[in-house]
Design an enzyme around this catalytic site. Structure first.
Site, PDB file in Angstrom:
ATOM      1  N   TYR A 221       9.810  63.867 -17.162  1.00  0.00           N
ATOM      2  CA  TYR A 221      10.192  63.108 -18.348  1.00  0.00           C
ATOM      3  C   TYR A 221      11.472  62.297 -18.056  1.00  0.00           C
ATOM      4  CZ  TYR A 221      12.154  62.085 -22.893  1.00  0.00           C
ATOM      5  OH  TYR A 221      12.733  61.434 -23.948  1.00  0.00           O
TER       6      TYR A 221
ATOM      7  N   LYS B 283       6.983  68.574 -29.777  1.00  0.00           N
ATOM      8  CA  LYS B 283       5.626  68.137 -29.459  1.00  0.00           C
ATOM      9  C   LYS B 283       4.579  69.038 -30.126  1.00  0.00           C
ATOM     10  CE  LYS B 283       7.628  65.049 -26.779  1.00  0.00           C
ATOM     11  NZ  LYS B 283       9.064  65.156 -26.964  1.00  0.00           N
TER      12      LYS B 283
END
Ligand code: PLP
Length: 375
Positions: free
Chosen positions: A101, A198
């Protein structure tokens, strides 16, 4: 009890005073002590150090990942930061997955490098490459699997074996699959990191993070940083996340079914150049995806033919999917990593690890699949 039952009931008791079936939001800064001698007899002092609502979420995540303890944070990035701060000192070296990420890359290269920590961004899909990258001062290995955005996998057991051989903690970012599909601690990793933003939340309502450790000793080091730096999750966010987790398996199964159908559709589409989805037989690490996890997840990475123009056209005209950052929620999102999630990764590094830009910067797209949309 199976995971699907535990995701609802684990760690959650009806409120002993009122019978409330939902864990109350303990919206209180401080907790009154019985006496100086009995300080902390009820377990809480101040909500930066610990909070009863947050603790219920921590206990649930500990159980679902099979760890010793957990600390919950204000964001996924503060969780990753706590792991780095707990195990790295000036002069130390860390190994991080080369595809990771963008925020993790930024934290490493733009912040920790200022404090004399050195990083190697290694192809952690190759345990031999990880072994070759270990130095005398390596103190932490961080892998992300499947990795954001290309979905490259790390063989968690193989990298954990290298980590154990050298006595280095191995932290795995398990955000993309959640413990429902993948449990890194069972594969001998030492620490699991999550952006609860998420799949755990699952509704685009909160940002949060979690670190689950295999031993109490590791967990205490992370919690020390959480308290010292003041990065605990708020009780309100913990409450929402507790509600989201109850439907985790149902959402993730449906999202993954949808992802498979869309990946197969895209793979046979004449305007698509290539599709990356761990559930496709064409995925280079398909065998590892099957052996290491119980499902393939709900992220797809694909390239349309026609370069920049076609990519922009797709992003600007796609229906149902929103052009937005985030993933894992019930809404369908499409992301362009080069301008969005990975904009702080230098062009040369992006090219090296396959996050392509140059002539076709928007043709690589990232899809998050919805729960309710049936394909
Ligand atoms: N880890 C992964 C794999 C991510 O995709 C993200 C965010 O997209 C993060 C960590 C950071 O989490 P947060 O945005 O909650 O800080």
């Amino acid at each position: 009890m199976r995971f699907t039952t535990r995701q609802i009931h684990e760690g959650v008791e009806p409120d002993p005073i009122t019978g409330s079936i939902l864990t109350p939001i303990y919206q209180s800064t401080t907790f009154v002590q019985s006496s100086v001698d009995e300080y902390l007899d009820k377990g809480y002092s101040y909500s930066r150090s610990g909070n009863p609502t947050v603790r219920v979420l921590e206990n649930k995540l500990t159980a679902l990942e099979g760890g010793a303890d957990c600390s919950c944070f204000g964001t996924g990035m503060s969780a990753i930061n706590a792991v780095m701060m707990a195990f790295l000192n000036a002069g130390d070296h860390a190994i991080v997955s080369d595809v990771v990420y963008g925020g993790t890359y930024r934290l490493s290269t733009k912040i920790y490098s200022r404090f004399g920590v050195e990083f190697s961004f290694v192809d952690t899909s190759d345990a031999a490459a990880v072994r070759a990258a270990v130095k005398d001062n390596t103190r932490l290995i961080i892998t992300e699997t499947p990795a954001n955005p290309t979905l490259k996998l790390t063989d968690i057991a193989a990298v954990s074996e290298v980590a154990r051989e050298f006595g280095i903690p191995h932290a795995v970012d398990n955000t993309f699959l959640t413990p429902y599909y993948q449990r890194p601690l069972e594969l001998n990793a030492d620490i699991v990191v999550h952006s609860t933003t998420k799949y755990f939340d699952g509704h685009n309502a909160t940002v949060g993070g979690a670190v689950i450790s295999a031993t109490q000793e590791l967990a205490d080091k992370v919690r020390y940083i959480m308290n010292a730096t003041g990065t605990i999750m708020s009780p309100q966010v913990a409450f929402y996340t507790l509600q989201g987790i109850k439907t985790l398996s149902v959402r993730v199964d449906r999202q993954s079914q949808n992802a498979m159908a869309v990946a197969e559709f895209l793979e046979s589409h004449d305007k698509v150049e290539q599709v990356s989805y761990p559930g496709l037989k064409s995925f280079p690490q398909y065998e590892l995806a099957c052996s290491q996890a119980d499902g393939f997840g709900a992220m797809i990475w694909f390239e349309v033919k026609g370069g920049l123009t076609a990519g922009k056209q797709l992003m600007d005209n796609i229906e149902l999917w929103s052009l937005a950052e985030n993933l894992g929620s019930v809404e369908s999102l499409i992301t362009h990593p080069v301008t969005m999630t990975h904009s702080d990764v230098e062009e040369a590094e992006r090219k090296r690890v396959g996050i392509l830009d140059g002539l076709v910067p928007v043709s690589y797209t990232h899809l998050t699949l919805p729960t309710i949309y049936s394909v």
